[in-house]
Motif scaffolding. Structure first.
Motif, mmCIF file in Angstrom:
data_model
loop_
_atom_site.group_PDB
_atom_site.id
_atom_site.type_symbol
_atom_site.label_atom_id
_atom_site.label_comp_id
_atom_site.label_asym_id
_atom_site.label_seq_id
_atom_site.Cartn_x
_atom_site.Cartn_y
_atom_site.Cartn_z
ATOM 1 N N HIS A 432 -23.689 -99.425 66.654
ATOM 2 C CA HIS A 432 -23.608 -99.325 68.102
ATOM 3 C C HIS A 432 -22.544 -100.297 68.595
ATOM 4 O O HIS A 432 -22.505 -101.461 68.161
ATOM 5 C CB HIS A 432 -24.943 -99.662 68.759
ATOM 6 N N PRO A 433 -21.655 -99.896 69.497
ATOM 7 C CA PRO A 433 -20.623 -100.803 69.998
ATOM 8 C C PRO A 433 -21.227 -101.944 70.789
ATOM 9 O O PRO A 433 -22.219 -101.763 71.501
ATOM 10 C CB PRO A 433 -19.743 -99.898 70.861
ATOM 11 N N VAL A 434 -20.600 -103.139 70.664
ATOM 12 C CA VAL A 434 -21.024 -104.322 71.416
ATOM 13 C C VAL A 434 -20.030 -104.502 72.545
ATOM 14 O O VAL A 434 -18.813 -104.677 72.306
ATOM 15 C CB VAL A 434 -21.072 -105.572 70.515
ATOM 16 N N VAL A 435 -20.563 -104.488 73.820
ATOM 17 C CA VAL A 435 -19.690 -104.560 74.992
ATOM 18 C C VAL A 435 -19.644 -105.969 75.554
ATOM 19 O O VAL A 435 -18.578 -106.463 75.939
ATOM 20 C CB VAL A 435 -20.170 -103.571 76.065
ATOM 21 N N LYS A 436 -20.813 -106.683 75.572
ATOM 22 C CA LYS A 436 -20.881 -108.008 76.180
ATOM 23 C C LYS A 436 -21.321 -109.018 75.129
ATOM 24 O O LYS A 436 -22.110 -108.694 74.234
ATOM 25 C CB LYS A 436 -21.845 -108.012 77.355
ATOM 26 N N SER A 437 -20.850 -110.281 75.310
ATOM 27 C CA SER A 437 -21.175 -111.325 74.334
ATOM 28 C C SER A 437 -22.644 -111.700 74.367
ATOM 29 O O SER A 437 -23.201 -112.100 73.358
ATOM 30 C CB SER A 437 -20.304 -112.564 74.610
ATOM 31 N N ARG A 438 -23.282 -111.583 75.511
ATOM 32 C CA ARG A 438 -24.694 -111.963 75.575
ATOM 33 C C ARG A 438 -25.604 -110.963 74.866
ATOM 34 O O ARG A 438 -26.773 -111.230 74.663
ATOM 35 C CB ARG A 438 -25.144 -112.098 77.027
ATOM 36 N N ASP A 439 -24.998 -109.822 74.476
ATOM 37 C CA ASP A 439 -25.793 -108.851 73.734
ATOM 38 C C ASP A 439 -25.932 -109.240 72.270
ATOM 39 O O ASP A 439 -26.678 -108.606 71.521
ATOM 40 C CB ASP A 439 -25.161 -107.458 73.815
ATOM 41 N N VAL A 440 -25.153 -110.319 71.814
ATOM 42 C CA VAL A 440 -25.191 -110.755 70.413
ATOM 43 C C VAL A 440 -25.969 -112.055 70.350
ATOM 44 O O VAL A 440 -25.598 -113.043 70.998
ATOM 45 C CB VAL A 440 -23.779 -110.960 69.851
#
Length: 483
Positions: A432-440
């Motif tokens: 799944h693509p990661v769009v925002k840094s807070r999602d990691v």
């Protein structure tokens, strides 16, 4: 003072009472003179019968009745002790003319004389009728005789209660009449119909029937008959008593009053739901005639059968009448058969004519090599005259080629991997693509970095408290640093 003078005038001014010589009569007390008068009056008038009009009648809580007897010129107080009250055959009221029997006595407490009444009767039939009218007017004013209080009698009561004497001819007449007309269950409540206590027994019987439970061991009657044979007004007086009238008016069971003969009328007749001229007539009113009911049922059954068969009979008649008016099968088919014959004949003639015309046309058609060569030559000339331009084919092809090139350019612009050729990378986690840094989050699974020439697997470090993008973070090459 002389011996024969009872007292001396010179002694009038004496202060103390003294006995004179020869005076042997001691002064009497008030009680003694009252007792002497009482004995004298009772001895002289030990038995008297007085006629007068009642006034001021009142019943004390002790059960004694106090009243006054009066005529045009005098008034005499009277009392009837509680033991004698139950023997009264009527209810004492003001204005009733009575004959009272008793003895005269005195009442020392008030220095009055009075009569102690042992028996009291109404003075004549006229007074009795006056009392009857007075009681009737009072009860009628209360609404006990109102027509709207009357209830309908049951058509065929299963149980009939009879309040009457068990030894008289009345109950035998009622039972015999019921047996002849419509045999039913009869419950007799034996009572006195005349004399002392008769009114109380009749009232208790009516209330007793009303208090029975519908499903109790003794079935509650559906109809009551209060009956008595004929007699004088005195004989029927028990059914004029207020206690009987109120019991009949308050009865929860419809009631028939059958007291006396045709000309006898009592207050019980007015309070009942229905008056019968005789006890036998009461039995006739109470139940229908069984034979008439059976005949009526048979007649209704016959009418029911006729009503059930009448539509069938009428339907059969209508069906036959309509069937007679219907045409026969041959009549219905005759026009169509004739039409079929006409069409068949026309078809035969049409085929013959068609074949003749085709034969004539074929005969007129002349086929020869010259005609065929001429037709071929004309066809070639029309084909040579038709000029086909290449633009008619190349122009649509060019337009479609331009539309396809525009779609290709749009595809390349929308391709998510196109920026990879300019130094960008595509970050994804688990596909799944990661769009925002807070999602990691720290310690998460591997991140996949896809470049133009391949992919790298990296492990994310601890996330910074606050991410700030500064120009120095971007090198001159235009690509961000990889942490």
């Amino acid at each position: 003072m002389a011996a024969n003078t009872p007292y001396d005038d010179s002694s009038d001014d004496r202060l103390l009472a003294t006995s004179e010589a020869g005076d042997n009569s001691a002064p009497l007390t008030i009680t003694e003179i009252s007792q002497a008068l009482k004995r004298t009056v009772e001895d002289r008038f030990g038995y008297v019968r007085l006629r007068g009009e009642l006034s001021g009648v009142k019943r004390a809580a002790s059960g004694h009745v106090y009243l006054a007897l009066k005529d045009e010129k005098a008034v005499l107080d009277g009392v009837m002790w509680r033991s004698a009250v139950p023997r009264l055959a009527f209810q004492p009221e003001d204005g009733i003319e009575v004959v009272a029997t008793g003895k005269l006595t005195t009442y020392p407490g008030r220095s009055k004389y009075q009569i102690v009444i042992e028996r009291m009767e109404i003075a004549g039939e006229g007074a009795l009728l006056a009392l009857l009218e007075k009681t009737k007017a009072r009860l009628e004013a209360e609404g006990l005789f109102a027509p709207e209080r009357k209830r309908a009698l049951p058509f065929a009561p299963r149980t009939i209660g009879v309040v009457t004497s068990p030894t008289g001819a009345v109950i035998r007449d009622i039972l015999h009449r019921l047996e002849d007309r419509f045999p039913t269950c009869v419950i007799v409540w034996p009572v006195l119909v005349q004399g002392d206590g008769a009114a109380r027994q009749v009232a208790d019987a009516v209330r007793g029937f009303g208090a029975l439970e519908p499903d109790g061991p003794v079935p509650r009657p559906d109809l009551l008959i209060v009956a008595r044979g004929g007699g004088s007004i005195e004989d029927l007086w028990s059914f004029n008593e207020e206690i009987v009238v109120r019991a009949v008016a308050e009865s929860p069971i419809p009631t028939i009053s059958a007291v006396g003969h045709e000309t006898d009328t009592t207050l019980c007749d007015y309070a009942a739901d229905r008056r019968a001229p005789t006890p036998t007539a009461a039995a006739e009113i109470a139940v229908p005639v069984l034979r008439d009911l059976l005949a009526t049922i048979d007649d209704l059954a016959l009418r029911q059968r006729k009503c059930a068969l009448r539509p069938v009979q009428l339907g059969r008649e209508r069906f036959v009448a309509r069937a007679d008016r219907l045409p026969r099968l041959e009549q219905l088919l005759q026009p169509h058969a004739q039409r079929l014959d006409e069409l068949g004949e026309r078809l035969r003639r049409g085929l013959v004519d068609r074949a003749a015309k085709g034969r004539e046309k074929l005969a007129d058609l002349r086929l020869s090599p010259a005609i065929l060569r001429g037709n071929l030559r004309d066809a070639r000339q029309r084909l040579g005259a038709a000029r086909l331009s290449p633009a008619l084919v190349t122009r649509p092809v060019a337009e479609k080629r331009e539309r396809l090139a525009a779609l290709e350019r749009l595809r390349l612009q929308l391709d998510p991997k196109a920026p990879l050729q300019r130094g960008y990378a595509l970050v994804s986690a688990e596909g799944h693509p990661v769009v925002k840094s807070r999602d990691v989050a720290a310690g998460q699974a591997l991140l996949t970095l896809e470049f133009a020439d391949g992919t790298l697997q990296v492990v994310p470090g601890a996330a910074p408290k606050k991410a700030v993008r500064r120009p120095k973070d971007i090198p001159e090459s235009g690509q961000p640093k990889l942490l």
